[in-house]
Each structure stands twice: as C-alpha cells, then as structure tokens.
Design an enzyme around this catalytic site. Structure first.
Site, short mmCIF file in Angstrom:
data_model
loop_
_atom_site.label_atom_id
_atom_site.label_comp_id
_atom_site.label_asym_id
_atom_site.label_seq_id
_atom_site.Cartn_x
_atom_site.Cartn_y
_atom_site.Cartn_z
N LYS A 140 0.81 -1.22 0.00
CA LYS A 140 0.00 0.00 0.00
C LYS A 140 0.85 1.28 0.00
CE LYS A 140 -3.73 -2.35 -0.10
NZ LYS A 140 -3.07 -3.56 -0.58
N GLU A 155 -2.16 7.05 7.73
CA GLU A 155 -2.69 8.09 6.85
C GLU A 155 -3.91 8.74 7.49
OE1 GLU A 155 -3.54 6.13 3.16
OE2 GLU A 155 -5.54 5.49 3.78
N ARG A 164 -7.40 -7.62 -9.66
CA ARG A 164 -8.20 -8.83 -9.89
C ARG A 164 -9.61 -8.42 -10.23
NH1 ARG A 164 -11.22 -8.46 -5.31
NH2 ARG A 164 -10.17 -7.80 -3.40
#
Length: 445
Positions: free
Chosen positions: A116, A200, A293
């Site tokens: 990430k 974050e 995906r």
C-alpha cells in the site's frame, strides 16, 4: 481464444466464471477442497479435481496441487477469481513460467500495487490524488506517533500488505494509536507475513467509491464507470451500486481519468479496480488502493455497461480486442448488488449450517450469482458469502423497488443470513436519499 480454463477458486465466483467459459465453448475445469465436493461449481464444471482438505492453505492456496491439476487436465489457462491466490504475484509468475495463460494483470503490476505504501507513492507520482500519509513504513511505534502528529488525528493505521478491509484500525489520539499500531502490526505479520504499517489521514465522514478499469490487449486502459461501496460492516462491503449517487458528471470525469492514469502508471492489463475515498463535503477524492483482480461487485458494472467482464478478461489474456467499442462506452440505468452472507443480521457474526431451503427470486431486472443450492452445507472454513443478489432498473428508484421485492422473495432457511438487514436498509431514509457514507450501518445498529 483459449480452449480450456482451470478456475482456481470456489463458490459463487467459480460458478460465475464457469458459466461464461461454457457459453464461449471453453472447457471449464474446477478445483475443489474435500469440503466443497458437493457444491454446484464442482458439478457444473466439465471436469473437477480435488486439491486437498478443507483448510485453504492445503487446497485453494496450494500452488503445487493447483498446477498439478492444470497439468493433469490439460488446462491452457488459470483464472484465480478473487481472494486466495488472485493477488499473489509469485503464483502469477509460476503459472506463466509453467507455460499457462494467467487470466489477470502482470505479476509486476500485482507486486507494485500489493504494497500500500509503494502504491500510494506510485499514484502520487502519476498525478493521482492520495490522502495525507506516510511515504515509508512506520518502522516502530515512535515513528508512528511522530507521523500521526504531523498528519493530524484521527488517523488510519493500515497493514501495508493488507487488503479487502483487513488489517486496519482508527486512532483518535496517541493512546489509541499505541494500541492500534501493535494490534495492526501483529495481525499483518500473522496474516500477510509482513508487519509493515502505514499511517494516513482518517476521514470520519467519507464515501467509498471505486472505478472498474480494464487494461486492453493493445495497451490502452479504459474505465467502465464507478461503483458506490459505502454500505460496509467492519470495513467490508455489503452493498454496491452503480452509478454512485454521490458522483456528479464533473466529478465522474475527474475520478475516471485518475483511475485510467493509475492503470497506465503500472502498464495495467486485464480487469482491476481503483478504490478511492470521497469527501462528500468537498468533493475531493483520494486513492485508497488498487485491487489487481476481478472484484466481488463486478456484476453491477456488467449490468450498467452491458458487458461480461469475465469474457473481457479472457479476451485480453488471449490478445483479442474487447467486445465493445472503448471509445463509445456509455452507462445505462442503475444496478445494485446485495451480498447474501451466512451471518446474523444484527452483529454480522458468521452462522454456517445446512441449507434447508433455497429458493432464489426471479423476474425482470433480477440476477442471482450463487454458490450454493438447497441441501448444501455452508462450512466455517471460508468466507460467509453465499450469493450475490443483483438488480437493475432504468432508475435508482426502480432498482431499489426491484431489490425490495427480490429480498422478500428470497426464501432461505438453515444458516443465519442477512436478508433481514437488507429489508431494513432498503427502507432506510438515509440510504434511499443517496446521501449516505461508510457510517450508515453503524447508525442503523
């Protein structure tokens, strides 16, 4: 086009992929665990191979067993579905090194988006908005505290290698951060083998909006609209709809363009999803993650755009052009998906069991992608998803009305299920208004 396809998954998504494969005249091969031997996806496949016991590590995540099944059945390609090995770059590389076609993005794109922090940095460099946060993992608790002080509370503490709503916690102050940091890091080490943690900004009132992208065989990346995914419990989705009632034409243009840039930044091929957080007050959006995906919620995009995304995946992997004109994509109407889970409708805790009654709703604008039939057993070994109830209509109001009727007509007994929750949601004024956010479920409970 390929002639034989092994589906390295189970339940409704395996059945869904098999349905398209057989429509296209492709021999469909299922792999299954001992616990899943009687499920519909096994019996509907042209051929099926047992790859191990119920434990996913010994069956659906057993790379050697799956590749052996592909070899013994003469499969040309492998479709991983979602979950399990679908975002495992090493598996993708191994499949291709074995001379098989991988139905998904390249391993490099999976790797780039799997972390990430790396993904955030790549997106920022590509001009995709990202939320304030760390550009490197918080190496220890002191580093996390310092980062949070700079970003400003509240903050989200996230597993850098996580996904699917797992490995996340919210901290409103330093004391909470100290607790969440240790909890997330331990969970990440246990689940993902990587304890890296990202800090974050956390937005208390936010909407979860994602964009379906498709990287074509000719190198172009196109966006097939957005999906609203804000009805969630424990950061995991329960309802999706397309188009999002929160997205104006101007915002749609911006968010779709950003998603295309995100795909182009990693030379994306095949189907993927760019997930964003949307601040409804300011109309600002921020990159959350890219799922490399096919998504659980892909049917709402299929209904609104009139495409079969599994077929498009197969065509991209085979080097073929899409069935649609990429320069003339236009949405039609509105679609809503409800995830029918084997869980109680109040606390959303799993409630597996034998299905004593299973009668699916039918009618105009109603589609059910299910993994079970009457007499099957929902076991505790896998995700609680039993089926996806998808409806569409000319307008959002018509889609909601069809959803109400379909929920009422779905006759399901045996395992606990969340149909009563959906009946409640579809009468909820906040949901009906379209002006809701990720806190809607908690406000209903």
């Amino acid at each position: 086009m390929i002639e034989s396809l092994l589906v390295a998954n189970r339940g409704e998504i395996a059945r869904r992929i098999i349905r398209t494969a057989r429509r296209l005249g492709i021999r469909a091969i299922a792999v299954h665990s001992e616990a899943d031997a009687d499920l519909p996806f096994v019996t509907e496949a042209d051929e099926a191979v047992c790859v191990g016991p119920a434990n996913p590590a010994q069956s659906y995540r057993n790379v050697e067993a799956i590749l052996a099944a592909a070899k013994s059945t003469g499969a040309q390609a492998i479709h991983p579905g979602y979950g399990f090995l679908s975002e495992n770059a090493d598996f993708a590389r191994t499949v291709e090194a074995s001379g098989l076609v991988w139905i998904g993005p390249g391993a490099d794109a999976i790797t780039a988006m799997g972390d990430k922090i790396n993904a955030r940095n790549l997106m920022a460099a590509a001009g995709v908005p990202v939320a304030p946060g760390t550009t490197d993992p918080a190496a220890d608790l002191d580093a996390a505290v310092a980062a949070a002080a700079e970003i400003g509370y509240p903050v989200m503490v996230k597993a850098a290698a996580g996904g699917g709503g797992m490995g996340m916690g919210v901290a409103t102050d330093e004391a909470a951060l100290r607790t969440e940091y240790d909890k997330v890091r331990s969970f990440a080490e246990r689940m993902f083998g990587d304890g890296s943690v990202l800090i974050e900004r956390y937005f208390p009132r936010v909407r979860h909006v994602e964009v379906q992208i498709l990287g074509l065989a000719d190198g172009r990346v196109v966006a097939l609209g957005e999906r609203e995914c804000s009805v969630q419990r424990r950061n995991q989705k329960l309802v999706e709809e397309s188009p999002s009632p929160a997205v104006s034409p101007e915002l749609r243009e911006r968010i779709l363009a950003a998603a295309v840039r995100a795909g182009e930044a990693v030379e994306y091929r095949n189907a993927g999803t760019v997930e964003c957080l949307l601040d409804p007050a300011t109309q600002e959006f921020f990159f959350l993650e890219m799922n490399t995906r096919l998504q659980v919620e892909h049917p709402v995009t299929e209904l609104v755009y009139g495409v079969d995304l599994v077929e498009e995946q197969l065509r991209v992997a085979a080097g073929l052009a899409p069935t649609f004109d990429p320069d003339a994509l236009a949405p039609r109407g509105h679609a809503i998906e409800l995830r029918i889970n084997a869980e109680d409708p109040k606390r959303f805790l799993p409630g597996p069991g034998v299905i004593k009654t299973w009668v699916e709703p039918t009618g105009e604008g109603v589609r059910v992608d299910s993994g079970y039939v009457e007499g099957n057993t929902v076991t505790p070994f896998y995700d609680s998803l039993m089926a996806k109830l998808i409806v569409d209509g000319a307008t959002r109001a018509e889609a909601i009305e069809r959803a109400r009727a379909a929920v009422a007509a779905f006759d399901l007994a045996g395992p606990k299920n969340n149909l009563p929750f959906f009946a409640e949601l579809l009468e909820n004024e906040e949901f009906l208004s379209g002006d809701y956010d990720t806190g809607i479920v908690s406000r209903m409970r």
